[in-house]
Motif scaffolding. Sequence first.
Motif, short mmCIF file in Angstrom:
data_model
loop_
_atom_site.label_atom_id
_atom_site.label_comp_id
_atom_site.label_asym_id
_atom_site.label_seq_id
_atom_site.Cartn_x
_atom_site.Cartn_y
_atom_site.Cartn_z
N ALA A 125 22.51 52.50 11.11
CA ALA A 125 21.69 51.96 10.03
C ALA A 125 21.09 50.61 10.41
O ALA A 125 19.91 50.35 10.15
N SER A 126 21.89 49.76 11.03
CA SER A 126 21.42 48.41 11.38
C SER A 126 20.35 48.42 12.48
O SER A 126 19.31 47.77 12.35
N PHE A 127 20.61 49.17 13.55
CA PHE A 127 19.72 49.11 14.70
C PHE A 127 18.52 50.04 14.58
O PHE A 127 17.50 49.82 15.25
N ALA A 128 18.59 51.07 13.75
CA ALA A 128 17.45 51.96 13.57
C ALA A 128 16.26 51.20 13.01
O ALA A 128 15.12 51.45 13.39
N LYS A 129 16.52 50.25 12.14
CA LYS A 129 15.44 49.44 11.55
C LYS A 129 14.72 48.64 12.63
O LYS A 129 13.50 48.47 12.57
N LEU A 130 15.46 48.16 13.61
CA LEU A 130 14.86 47.34 14.68
C LEU A 130 13.85 48.12 15.52
O LEU A 130 12.88 47.56 16.02
N VAL A 131 14.10 49.42 15.68
CA VAL A 131 13.19 50.24 16.49
C VAL A 131 12.31 51.15 15.62
O VAL A 131 11.71 52.09 16.11
N GLU A 132 12.29 50.84 14.34
CA GLU A 132 11.45 51.54 13.37
C GLU A 132 11.69 53.04 13.35
O GLU A 132 10.76 53.85 13.36
N MET A 133 12.96 53.42 13.32
CA MET A 133 13.36 54.81 13.21
C MET A 133 14.24 54.97 11.97
O MET A 133 14.73 53.98 11.42
N GLU A 134 14.46 56.21 11.57
CA GLU A 134 15.30 56.46 10.41
C GLU A 134 16.78 56.39 10.75
O GLU A 134 17.59 55.97 9.94
N LYS A 135 17.12 56.84 11.96
CA LYS A 135 18.52 56.82 12.38
C LYS A 135 18.61 56.81 13.91
O LYS A 135 17.62 57.02 14.60
N LEU A 136 19.83 56.57 14.38
CA LEU A 136 20.09 56.60 15.82
C LEU A 136 21.10 57.69 16.12
O LEU A 136 22.07 57.87 15.38
N ASP A 137 20.88 58.42 17.20
CA ASP A 137 21.87 59.36 17.71
C ASP A 137 22.66 58.59 18.76
O ASP A 137 22.15 58.27 19.83
N ILE A 138 23.91 58.27 18.42
CA ILE A 138 24.69 57.35 19.24
C ILE A 138 25.59 58.08 20.22
O ILE A 138 26.33 58.99 19.85
N THR A 139 25.53 57.63 21.46
CA THR A 139 26.48 58.04 22.49
C THR A 139 27.35 56.82 22.75
O THR A 139 26.85 55.75 23.08
N ASN A 140 28.66 56.99 22.59
CA ASN A 140 29.59 55.88 22.75
C ASN A 140 30.18 55.91 24.16
O ASN A 140 30.73 56.91 24.59
N VAL A 141 30.02 54.81 24.90
CA VAL A 141 30.59 54.67 26.23
C VAL A 141 31.66 53.59 26.17
O VAL A 141 31.39 52.47 25.74
N ILE A 142 32.86 53.95 26.59
CA ILE A 142 33.97 52.99 26.55
C ILE A 142 33.99 52.21 27.86
O ILE A 142 34.03 52.80 28.94
N GLU A 143 33.93 50.89 27.73
CA GLU A 143 33.86 49.99 28.88
C GLU A 143 34.79 48.80 28.62
O GLU A 143 34.38 47.81 28.02
#
Length: 176
Positions: A125-143
């Motif tokens: 929700a937070s970052f989708a607004k920054l790139v002017e999209m409705e949502k993000l499909d998130i891939t989580n990488v553990i580092e």
Amino acid sequence: MSQVAKRYAEALFGLASNQNIIAEVSADLKELSKVVETTPELLSLVNAPKISAEQKKAMLATILVNVNSAVLNTINLLVDKKRINEIAEVAQEFQALAASAQGAAEATVFSTRALTDEERAEISASFAKLVEMEKLDITNVIEPSLIGGIRVQIGNYIYDSTVAAKLDGLKRTLVG
């Protein structure tokens, strides 16, 4: 991203869009990407010069028996054009096109632990607004080297709020 992979992905996306099978093709390409990533021997075998293109296509058809015909035809075309090494990039570009068509963007979130569903939704929700999209499909990488915080990568945009990055910035400030 090569221009060749982009063109193949756009053609496949156009076909999938016309046939209304974007979700099926997307799922098949994700699985295919995992197979290529985990078994690089497959690409070595398909690139072997002593095996004819017809034998390669028959072998791939046997391995990929449940794959959508549009995906299989694209793979066969890549074999014919000696571009099968581009399959991972074609899949990646197709995913980006599919996500964009649905008002979403692909994002990779680097964290020290697996994100909960609630955290994923909040980040989306937070970052989708920054790139002017409705949502993000998130891939989580553990580092674990991040120490704490997260780093979000959406295309060329990177937001780095990790402890490691902040310590590095502090070090540059103090040392000069």
